[in-house]
Scaffold this motif. Sequence first.
Motif, mmCIF file in Angstrom:
data_model
loop_
_atom_site.group_PDB
_atom_site.id
_atom_site.type_symbol
_atom_site.label_atom_id
_atom_site.label_comp_id
_atom_site.label_asym_id
_atom_site.label_seq_id
_atom_site.Cartn_x
_atom_site.Cartn_y
_atom_site.Cartn_z
ATOM 1 N N MET A 37 0.985 -1.308 0.032
ATOM 2 C CA MET A 37 -0.022 -0.151 -0.024
ATOM 3 C C MET A 37 0.861 1.297 0.076
ATOM 4 O O MET A 37 0.627 2.048 -0.706
ATOM 5 N N ALA A 38 1.765 1.255 0.980
ATOM 6 C CA ALA A 38 2.836 2.446 0.767
ATOM 7 C C ALA A 38 3.413 2.525 -0.536
ATOM 8 O O ALA A 38 3.493 3.753 -0.973
ATOM 9 N N ALA A 39 3.954 1.675 -1.331
ATOM 10 C CA ALA A 39 4.423 1.505 -2.720
ATOM 11 C C ALA A 39 3.357 2.218 -3.669
ATOM 12 O O ALA A 39 3.932 3.117 -4.390
ATOM 13 N N CYS A 40 2.419 2.035 -3.523
ATOM 14 C CA CYS A 40 1.206 2.575 -4.225
ATOM 15 C C CYS A 40 1.035 4.021 -4.005
ATOM 16 O O CYS A 40 0.776 4.899 -5.016
ATOM 17 N N ARG A 41 1.082 4.356 -2.751
ATOM 18 C CA ARG A 41 1.019 5.872 -2.308
ATOM 19 C C ARG A 41 2.033 6.685 -2.731
ATOM 20 O O ARG A 41 2.072 7.681 -3.231
ATOM 21 N N ALA A 42 3.540 5.899 -2.975
ATOM 22 C CA ALA A 42 4.644 6.644 -3.192
ATOM 23 C C ALA A 42 4.658 6.982 -4.788
ATOM 24 O O ALA A 42 5.237 7.523 -5.211
ATOM 25 N N LEU A 43 3.985 6.026 -5.392
ATOM 26 C CA LEU A 43 3.913 5.998 -6.937
ATOM 27 C C LEU A 43 2.566 7.105 -7.446
ATOM 28 O O LEU A 43 2.258 7.230 -8.496
ATOM 29 N N GLY A 44 2.186 7.732 -6.224
ATOM 30 C CA GLY A 44 0.894 8.805 -6.779
ATOM 31 C C GLY A 44 -0.548 8.174 -6.966
ATOM 32 O O GLY A 44 -1.161 9.028 -7.350
ATOM 33 N N ARG A 45 -0.821 7.040 -6.436
ATOM 34 C CA ARG A 45 -2.077 6.714 -6.367
ATOM 35 C C ARG A 45 -3.201 7.388 -5.560
ATOM 36 O O ARG A 45 -2.740 8.392 -4.711
ATOM 37 N N THR A 46 -4.375 7.632 -6.264
ATOM 38 C CA THR A 46 -5.268 8.496 -5.709
ATOM 39 C C THR A 46 -6.355 7.566 -5.107
ATOM 40 O O THR A 46 -7.356 8.342 -4.267
ATOM 41 N N GLU A 47 -6.395 6.222 -5.035
ATOM 42 C CA GLU A 47 -7.515 5.529 -4.485
ATOM 43 C C GLU A 47 -6.470 4.113 -4.118
ATOM 44 O O GLU A 47 -5.838 3.753 -4.848
ATOM 45 N N VAL A 48 -6.639 3.644 -3.038
ATOM 46 C CA VAL A 48 -6.299 2.213 -2.520
ATOM 47 C C VAL A 48 -7.322 1.747 -1.555
ATOM 48 O O VAL A 48 -7.940 2.202 -0.501
ATOM 49 N N LEU A 49 -7.525 0.553 -1.993
ATOM 50 C CA LEU A 49 -8.667 -0.297 -1.168
ATOM 51 C C LEU A 49 -7.977 -1.602 -0.869
ATOM 52 O O LEU A 49 -7.099 -2.142 -1.463
ATOM 53 N N ARG A 50 -8.299 -2.125 0.343
ATOM 54 C CA ARG A 50 -7.587 -3.316 0.878
ATOM 55 C C ARG A 50 -8.755 -4.287 1.547
ATOM 56 O O ARG A 50 -9.920 -3.849 1.679
ATOM 57 N N PRO A 51 -8.144 -5.344 2.073
ATOM 58 C CA PRO A 51 -9.059 -6.442 2.779
ATOM 59 C C PRO A 51 -9.793 -5.539 4.005
ATOM 60 O O PRO A 51 -9.086 -4.722 4.419
ATOM 61 N N GLY A 52 -10.965 -5.654 4.128
ATOM 62 C CA GLY A 52 -11.609 -4.866 5.114
ATOM 63 C C GLY A 52 -12.770 -3.805 4.313
ATOM 64 O O GLY A 52 -13.696 -3.297 4.976
ATOM 65 N N ASP A 53 -12.170 -3.522 3.187
ATOM 66 C CA ASP A 53 -13.133 -2.497 2.302
ATOM 67 C C ASP A 53 -14.090 -3.541 1.506
ATOM 68 O O ASP A 53 -13.656 -4.504 1.061
ATOM 69 N N ALA A 54 -14.974 -3.078 1.420
ATOM 70 C CA ALA A 54 -16.292 -3.694 0.479
ATOM 71 C C ALA A 54 -15.496 -4.318 -1.008
ATOM 72 O O ALA A 54 -15.224 -3.474 -1.656
ATOM 73 N N GLY A 55 -15.762 -5.550 -0.934
ATOM 74 C CA GLY A 55 -15.361 -6.212 -2.295
ATOM 75 C C GLY A 55 -13.866 -6.351 -2.563
ATOM 76 O O GLY A 55 -13.547 -6.470 -3.739
ATOM 77 N N HIS A 56 -13.080 -6.199 -1.520
ATOM 78 C CA HIS A 56 -11.663 -6.282 -1.696
ATOM 79 C C HIS A 56 -11.035 -7.256 -0.402
ATOM 80 O O HIS A 56 -9.891 -6.980 -0.205
ATOM 81 N N SER A 57 -11.881 -8.238 -0.281
ATOM 82 C CA SER A 57 -11.244 -9.112 0.693
ATOM 83 C C SER A 57 -10.162 -9.863 0.299
ATOM 84 O O SER A 57 -9.329 -10.456 1.208
ATOM 85 N N THR A 58 -9.778 -10.050 -0.954
ATOM 86 C CA THR A 58 -8.602 -10.863 -1.383
ATOM 87 C C THR A 58 -7.512 -10.142 -2.254
ATOM 88 O O THR A 58 -6.628 -10.920 -2.776
ATOM 89 N N HIS A 59 -7.771 -8.736 -2.045
ATOM 90 C CA HIS A 59 -6.548 -8.141 -2.994
ATOM 91 C C HIS A 59 -6.458 -6.414 -2.280
ATOM 92 O O HIS A 59 -7.346 -5.918 -1.798
ATOM 93 N N ILE A 60 -5.286 -5.905 -2.732
ATOM 94 C CA ILE A 60 -5.347 -4.510 -2.676
ATOM 95 C C ILE A 60 -5.554 -4.170 -4.202
ATOM 96 O O ILE A 60 -5.043 -4.382 -5.156
ATOM 97 N N HIS A 61 -6.431 -2.816 -4.049
ATOM 98 C CA HIS A 61 -6.682 -1.952 -5.422
ATOM 99 C C HIS A 61 -5.983 -0.786 -5.271
ATOM 100 O O HIS A 61 -5.973 -0.104 -4.251
ATOM 101 N N CYS A 62 -5.082 -0.460 -6.235
ATOM 102 C CA CYS A 62 -4.742 1.014 -6.411
ATOM 103 C C CYS A 62 -4.938 1.609 -7.647
ATOM 104 O O CYS A 62 -5.003 0.591 -8.805
#
Length: 67
Positions: A37-62
Motif C-alpha cells: 500500500m505504501a508503494a502505491c502511495r509513493a507512486l502517486g495513487r489516488t485510491e487504495v482499497l484493501r481487505p476490510g473494504d467492501a469487495g476487496h477481501s482478497t486483494h489490494i486495489h490501487c
Amino acid sequence: MGGDHSANSRHYVGVALDINVINGSHVGQRRPHAAAMAACRALGRTEVLRPGDAGHSTHIHCAWPRP
C-alpha cells in the motif's frame, strides 16, 4: 485482467491494478500488506482499497487519476 469490475472502472483505462499475491502469499485480512500500500502511495495513487473494504477481501486495489 481478472476479476469483476464496474463498467466505469479505472482498470479498463489502464490506471488501476489489483495485487492478489505478495511474496508468494495471497492477500487477505490477516496478511501484512502495508508495504504494498505504501508503494502505491509513493507512486502517486489516488485510491487504495484493501481487505476490510467492501469487495476487496482478497486483494489490494490501487488506482491513479484517469488520463
